[in-house]
Design a protein around this motif. Sequence first.
Motif, PDB file in Angstrom:
ATOM      1  N   SER A  86       3.801  -2.705  -6.459  1.00 40.85           N
ATOM      2  CA  SER A  86       2.739  -1.737  -6.704  1.00 40.85           C
ATOM      3  C   SER A  86       3.388  -0.479  -7.266  1.00 40.85           C
ATOM      4  O   SER A  86       4.493  -0.105  -6.858  1.00 40.85           O
ATOM      5  CB  SER A  86       1.986  -1.412  -5.409  1.00 40.85           C
ATOM      6  OG  SER A  86       1.016  -0.407  -5.632  1.00 40.85           O
ATOM      7  N   PHE A  89      -0.639  11.228  -4.661  1.00 41.05           N
ATOM      8  CA  PHE A  89      -0.718  10.334  -5.818  1.00 41.05           C
ATOM      9  C   PHE A  89      -1.023   8.883  -5.455  1.00 41.05           C
ATOM     10  O   PHE A  89      -0.978   8.007  -6.313  1.00 41.05           O
ATOM     11  CB  PHE A  89       0.581  10.374  -6.649  1.00 41.05           C
ATOM     12  CG  PHE A  89       1.107  11.750  -6.888  1.00 41.05           C
ATOM     13  CD1 PHE A  89       0.397  12.643  -7.659  1.00 41.05           C
ATOM     14  CD2 PHE A  89       2.298  12.175  -6.317  1.00 41.05           C
ATOM     15  CE1 PHE A  89       0.870  13.930  -7.891  1.00 41.05           C
ATOM     16  CE2 PHE A  89       2.775  13.448  -6.524  1.00 41.05           C
ATOM     17  CZ  PHE A  89       2.072  14.339  -7.320  1.00 41.05           C
ATOM     18  N   SER A  90      -1.340   8.590  -4.167  1.00 37.43           N
ATOM     19  CA  SER A  90      -1.609   7.204  -3.782  1.00 37.43           C
ATOM     20  C   SER A  90      -2.849   6.651  -4.481  1.00 37.43           C
ATOM     21  O   SER A  90      -3.009   5.433  -4.598  1.00 37.43           O
ATOM     22  CB  SER A  90      -1.766   7.097  -2.258  1.00 37.43           C
ATOM     23  OG  SER A  90      -2.812   7.936  -1.795  1.00 37.43           O
ATOM     24  N   ASP A  91      -3.718   7.551  -4.976  1.00 36.59           N
ATOM     25  CA  ASP A  91      -4.924   7.087  -5.671  1.00 36.59           C
ATOM     26  C   ASP A  91      -4.610   6.532  -7.058  1.00 36.59           C
ATOM     27  O   ASP A  91      -5.490   5.971  -7.720  1.00 36.59           O
ATOM     28  CB  ASP A  91      -5.941   8.214  -5.776  1.00 36.59           C
ATOM     29  CG  ASP A  91      -5.390   9.442  -6.481  1.00 36.59           C
ATOM     30  OD1 ASP A  91      -4.156   9.598  -6.537  1.00 36.59           O
ATOM     31  OD2 ASP A  91      -6.199  10.255  -6.978  1.00 36.59           O
ATOM     32  N   THR A  92      -3.352   6.665  -7.512  1.00 38.02           N
ATOM     33  CA  THR A  92      -2.981   6.118  -8.824  1.00 38.02           C
ATOM     34  C   THR A  92      -2.373   4.723  -8.717  1.00 38.02           C
ATOM     35  O   THR A  92      -1.930   4.163  -9.726  1.00 38.02           O
ATOM     36  CB  THR A  92      -1.974   7.045  -9.526  1.00 38.02           C
ATOM     37  OG1 THR A  92      -0.694   6.981  -8.848  1.00 38.02           O
ATOM     38  CG2 THR A  92      -2.458   8.478  -9.535  1.00 38.02           C
ATOM     39  N   ALA A  93      -2.336   4.147  -7.501  1.00 32.42           N
ATOM     40  CA  ALA A  93      -1.651   2.868  -7.292  1.00 32.42           C
ATOM     41  C   ALA A  93      -2.302   1.752  -8.105  1.00 32.42           C
ATOM     42  O   ALA A  93      -3.523   1.666  -8.221  1.00 32.42           O
ATOM     43  CB  ALA A  93      -1.657   2.505  -5.810  1.00 32.42           C
ATOM     44  N   ARG A  94      -1.458   0.890  -8.651  1.00 30.45           N
ATOM     45  CA  ARG A  94      -1.949  -0.296  -9.366  1.00 30.45           C
ATOM     46  C   ARG A  94      -0.978  -1.449  -9.111  1.00 30.45           C
ATOM     47  O   ARG A  94       0.218  -1.243  -8.909  1.00 30.45           O
ATOM     48  CB  ARG A  94      -2.082  -0.019 -10.867  1.00 30.45           C
ATOM     49  CG  ARG A  94      -0.769   0.156 -11.592  1.00 30.45           C
ATOM     50  CD  ARG A  94      -0.986   0.556 -13.050  1.00 30.45           C
ATOM     51  NE  ARG A  94       0.238   0.459 -13.834  1.00 30.45           N
ATOM     52  CZ  ARG A  94       1.191   1.357 -13.847  1.00 30.45           C
ATOM     53  NH1 ARG A  94       1.086   2.450 -13.112  1.00 30.45           N
ATOM     54  NH2 ARG A  94       2.264   1.193 -14.613  1.00 30.45           N
ATOM     55  N   LEU A 106       2.946   3.722  -8.712  1.00 31.96           N
ATOM     56  CA  LEU A 106       2.235   4.988  -8.846  1.00 31.96           C
ATOM     57  C   LEU A 106       2.680   5.650 -10.145  1.00 31.96           C
ATOM     58  O   LEU A 106       3.874   5.633 -10.480  1.00 31.96           O
ATOM     59  CB  LEU A 106       2.561   5.925  -7.677  1.00 31.96           C
ATOM     60  CG  LEU A 106       2.303   5.429  -6.257  1.00 31.96           C
ATOM     61  CD1 LEU A 106       2.695   6.507  -5.252  1.00 31.96           C
ATOM     62  CD2 LEU A 106       0.849   5.040  -6.070  1.00 31.96           C
ATOM     63  N   THR A 158       0.833  -1.199   0.000  1.00 34.57           N
ATOM     64  CA  THR A 158       0.000   0.000   0.000  1.00 34.57           C
ATOM     65  C   THR A 158       0.871   1.254   0.000  1.00 34.57           C
ATOM     66  O   THR A 158       2.043   1.220   0.380  1.00 34.57           O
ATOM     67  CB  THR A 158      -0.925   0.027   1.229  1.00 34.57           C
ATOM     68  OG1 THR A 158      -0.123  -0.047   2.423  1.00 34.57           O
ATOM     69  CG2 THR A 158      -1.889  -1.145   1.207  1.00 34.57           C
ATOM     70  N   TRP A 159       0.265   2.368  -0.419  1.00 37.27           N
ATOM     71  CA  TRP A 159       0.934   3.670  -0.474  1.00 37.27           C
ATOM     72  C   TRP A 159       0.186   4.673   0.386  1.00 37.27           C
ATOM     73  O   TRP A 159      -1.043   4.635   0.491  1.00 37.27           O
ATOM     74  CB  TRP A 159       0.963   4.210  -1.899  1.00 37.27           C
ATOM     75  CG  TRP A 159       1.837   3.468  -2.854  1.00 37.27           C
ATOM     76  CD1 TRP A 159       1.469   2.432  -3.677  1.00 37.27           C
ATOM     77  CD2 TRP A 159       3.222   3.704  -3.117  1.00 37.27           C
ATOM     78  NE1 TRP A 159       2.538   2.014  -4.433  1.00 37.27           N
ATOM     79  CE2 TRP A 159       3.628   2.780  -4.116  1.00 37.27           C
ATOM     80  CE3 TRP A 159       4.163   4.615  -2.624  1.00 37.27           C
ATOM     81  CZ2 TRP A 159       4.924   2.741  -4.606  1.00 37.27           C
ATOM     82  CZ3 TRP A 159       5.457   4.578  -3.109  1.00 37.27           C
ATOM     83  CH2 TRP A 159       5.829   3.651  -4.085  1.00 37.27           C
ATOM     84  N   THR A 160       0.929   5.605   0.972  1.00 40.42           N
ATOM     85  CA  THR A 160       0.342   6.792   1.593  1.00 40.42           C
ATOM     86  C   THR A 160       1.100   8.002   1.074  1.00 40.42           C
ATOM     87  O   THR A 160       2.273   7.916   0.716  1.00 40.42           O
ATOM     88  CB  THR A 160       0.419   6.740   3.127  1.00 40.42           C
ATOM     89  OG1 THR A 160       1.793   6.543   3.524  1.00 40.42           O
ATOM     90  CG2 THR A 160      -0.415   5.597   3.678  1.00 40.42           C
TER      91      THR A 160
END
Length: 402
Positions: free
Chosen positions: A245, A225-230, A247, A220-222
Amino acid sequence: MGRALPPQQDPEEWELPPQGPPWILGGPATLRVLILALLWRGSLSQLPGFTLMVPRSVSVQDGLCILVPCTFTYPASYDTDNSWARLYRYWYKDQANVGQNLPMASTDPSRGVSQETQGRFQLVENPANGDCSLQISDARRTDAGRYFLRVEKGSLRYNYLSNSYGTDAKLAISVPGLTEEPEIQISPARGLPGTLLAGEPVTVTCTAPGRCSGPPPRVTWTGPFSDTARDVSAQLANGTWAHSSALSFTPGPGDHGKELVCTVTYRPPQGPSTSRTVRLHVGYPPRTPNITGTLTRNGHPVLEVSGAEDDVMSLETWEGDSLSLGCEAGNRPEAALSWVKGNESLSPSQGWAGHLELMNLSRGDAGEYRCWAKNPFGLASRTLRVHVQSKALGGAVPHRGP
């Protein structure tokens, strides 16, 4: 007929002298195949023809994986006398009763394995070359302890417990806490880690430590731009996985100094976790420099020079005047500033750190003076065209330079 051997009894344990550091799993990247032969024990068992080569000890961090190399031999007569039988290999935890306790790993489909290690402890499929290597995925603190190998084939029933000198031949496994951090890569790379170019699309990838075949960790990212994680996990050629993962975003100057945090959790949500932080250093090419200065005549300032709009500035002067110029450019990282006249770089005595001093102007000083600003992301310039007029009989005659 073959010779039926009773299981070898566990002799009194001996304290082994230190023989170098244990095998430790750590560092990024690939599944560790432990091949430090100097730490192996060739354990020639009490009966001739039985040998075992296995590390004395290995270490794997909580949640990660490891492949422990192991080879064994037994007398060839057992293959002759039991040609019809299949060879099975087992790993048991120390002090286990092979008649009552389940093994931790087994190649015998008719015999179950302990629920503690089911699906996580696996023996290699092909024993043709005496391979008893043990692969451990998703290591847990409860896995710590000592283990011994057992082989069975027809009348052969044998535990590899000790060597001919009475010293211990078991494998010791330690499972310390998870300290290895994820690996972060930035593409395209721009020198120092975390350095980005404003306005240029970038991908930041976080890869979990270890290349394992067990249950995938949660990545996971915090931060921005964390909403672009794939998920960009990929299976490797050896069947293991690189869990990653990514970004993807386009940074701006305002993103400078922001932090991205990647966290990897094994056995989520309560399992061991590890994280890494990257601070963004967002740079951009220099802007067109701003030229300022003062024109002095007969010891008195007569004109303030300033220009930040036109690429080329123009200035009328007289012979004997003096000109003090400065040049600055907004940028990150800071740009190196220099002055040139035509195609000639000015000497340090004339131009340094964006400053230029032209004393007692003569007609030869006329021409174009260009200030250059340069940093790793680009360069920019602005030109000052200096005209020098000479006082001649009958009036002033301007000199425009070459």
